[in-house]
Design a protein around this motif. Structure first.
Motif: not given
Length: 102
Positions: A1-14, A23-31, A46-49
């Motif tokens: 699996m390859k990690e997705v760039e953080p900017e791409v993940v953040l742009a696709n979040l609801p 608010l620094r309550r969650i951290r997200v990663a895309g794979w 795939h999104l991991r929260v």
């Protein structure tokens, strides 16, 4: 699996997850999974929260289904009001009133 760039993940979040992340309550990663991804650009992933120690119920908005709530205290006519404010849906809930002890 390859990690997705953080900017791409953040742009696709609801929106609720974007607010919780700000608010620094969650951290997200895309794979990007080669087994289910036919595209090389990883536009779908795939999104991991990860919750960042905000597991308490009072931080969780029942409308947004995310950790976007803050409890604030207001004083009105000698009474303390504890208000829950959601930074995403701006839901205001009065929790309880308590008499000010002098």
């Amino acid at each position: 699996m390859k990690e997705v760039e953080p900017e791409v993940v953040l742009a696709n979040l609801p929106l609720p997850q974007k607010v919780a992340h700000q608010l620094r309550r969650i951290r997200v990663a895309g794979w990007c999974c080669p087994g289910c991804q036919l595209y090389l650009d990883c536009s779908k992933f795939h999104l991991r929260v990860y919750s960042l120690n905000y597991w308490k119920q009072e931080k969780f908005c029942s409308v947004c289904q995310e950790f976007t709530v803050e409890t604030v205290e207001e004083v009105n006519s000698g009474q303390h009001l504890l208000i829950q404010k959601c930074y995403c849906c701006e839901l205001l809930k009065g929790l309880k009133e308590k008499e000010e002890s002098i």
